[in-house]
Design an enzyme around this catalytic site. Structure first.
Site, short mmCIF file in Angstrom:
data_model
loop_
_atom_site.label_atom_id
_atom_site.label_comp_id
_atom_site.label_asym_id
_atom_site.label_seq_id
_atom_site.Cartn_x
_atom_site.Cartn_y
_atom_site.Cartn_z
N LYS A 1 0.84 -1.20 0.00
CA LYS A 1 0.00 0.00 0.00
C LYS A 1 0.87 1.24 0.00
O LYS A 1 1.81 1.35 0.78
CB LYS A 1 -0.93 0.02 1.21
N ARG B 1 -10.50 -0.84 7.50
CA ARG B 1 -9.66 -1.79 8.25
C ARG B 1 -9.13 -1.14 9.52
O ARG B 1 -8.97 -1.80 10.55
CB ARG B 1 -8.56 -2.37 7.39
N GLN C 1 -12.48 9.07 8.91
CA GLN C 1 -12.10 7.98 9.81
C GLN C 1 -12.98 7.95 11.04
O GLN C 1 -13.33 6.88 11.55
CB GLN C 1 -10.63 8.12 10.21
N ASP D 1 -13.52 18.32 17.70
CA ASP D 1 -12.61 18.63 16.60
C ASP D 1 -12.02 20.01 16.88
O ASP D 1 -12.65 20.83 17.55
CB ASP D 1 -13.36 18.64 15.26
N GLY E 1 -4.40 8.09 15.49
CA GLY E 1 -3.84 9.10 14.61
C GLY E 1 -2.33 9.09 14.45
O GLY E 1 -1.81 9.54 13.43
N ALA E 2 -1.59 8.60 15.44
CA ALA E 2 -0.12 8.69 15.38
C ALA E 2 0.45 7.57 14.51
O ALA E 2 0.91 6.54 15.00
CB ALA E 2 0.47 8.62 16.79
N ASP E 3 0.43 7.81 13.21
CA ASP E 3 0.97 6.83 12.27
C ASP E 3 2.26 7.32 11.62
O ASP E 3 2.67 6.87 10.57
CB ASP E 3 -0.07 6.47 11.20
N LYS F 1 3.86 12.58 14.78
CA LYS F 1 2.46 12.74 15.21
C LYS F 1 2.27 12.20 16.62
O LYS F 1 2.93 11.23 17.03
CB LYS F 1 1.53 12.04 14.21
N SER G 1 -2.71 2.09 17.81
CA SER G 1 -2.98 1.58 16.47
C SER G 1 -2.21 2.38 15.44
O SER G 1 -2.53 3.55 15.18
CB SER G 1 -4.50 1.67 16.20
#
Length: 266
Positions: free
Chosen positions: A27, A71, A99, A120, A183-185, A189, A256
């Protein structure tokens, strides 16, 4: 592999899915946090390439947006099934983009939610999100001006933002809360207070990755947590190799970061 430009970046994840037929999946996703406000484009865009694992033939090229959204949300729901209190009924969702909608739909499939606080950085976005999703889902959704007051009344918190500094503070999270930190990918972040990561039971989707780019890595860098302090990965929890939640007062966090194995399976 990760590559940065001035306003965003590209990351590549790959996996091998063995079975009756082997698949190799890669991906390529771009992540540009300013897209929504500046270009009216999704924050995350990209492609998935699926190949035959036995001879390398390309089998499909797919748009990655929908698969990534679903996913990621599905992984949070699996974690919530094992790590949230079964009687959890109030949730806070942070970051009200695509998301967030998928996360609520997924979490609602495993928990009987009665109320959701939508937070938000742009209150108008939270207000619009609450209005749209309340028509679809069978529980109340209210926009929140402050995350601290929302957390004070929540059993579950889902963070799916592009934040680069933590905003979920340790002192605002009450005992027994389950947090899906989505969010921390990327290494720059961050959403969760490292002090909270240090005192919570942390479950990850991938040890190496979460220690490199997830909220866990910020706690490690701050000297508040060690890799060996991570309780388990989610596979160990589901398979029964490690215990899930063991008390009603326990704070549990699912870090995640997203794995290509999830994309391959989807």
């Amino acid at each position: 592999l990760g590559i940065r430009s001035e306003h965003g970046g590209l990351h590549i994840k790959a996996a091998h899915l063995p079975g009756d037929r082997d698949y190799i999946v890669a991906k390529l996703n771009t992540n540009f946090p300013r897209n929504r406000t500046e270009h009216e484009l999704p924050t995350i865009q990209g492609l998935i390439m699926m190949c035959d694992g036995s001879d390398g033939r390309p089998l499909a090229v797919l748009d990655s947006i929908d698969i990534t959204i679903k996913r990621t949300a599905a992984a949070s729901a699996v974690a919530a099934k094992y790590l949230a209190r079964p009687d959890s009924s109030v949730a806070t969702i942070c970051g009200c983009g695509q998301q967030a909608a998928a996360q609520l739909r997924a979490i609602a499939s495993v928990l009987r939610l009665k109320k959701v606080h939508a937070f938000d950085s742009d209150y108008d976005t939270a207000e619009d999100f609450a209005g749209r999703l309340a028509k679809e889902l069978d529980f109340a959704i209210e926009p929140a001006r402050e995350v601290s007051s929302a957390l004070a009344n929540s059993d579950v918190c889902i963070t799916c933002t592009t934040a680069t500094e933590f905003f979920i503070r340790s002192e605002h999270v009450r005992p027994g809360t389950f947090i899906a930190a989505v969010g921390a990918d990327d290494s720059h972040k961050q959403e969760i207070d490292p002090a909270l990561m240090a005192r919570a039971k942390v479950v990850v989707d991938n040890f190496d990755q979460c220690c490199t780019i997830g909220d866990t890595h910020h706690a490690i860098d701050a000297g508040l947590k060690k890799r060996e302090d991570i309780h388990a990965d989610v596979a160990d929890i589901v398979a029964g190799r490690k215990p899930a939640r063991t008390s009603d007062d326990e704070i549990t966090i699912f870090d995640s970061t997203g794995t290509a194995f999830q994309d391959a399976a989807a």
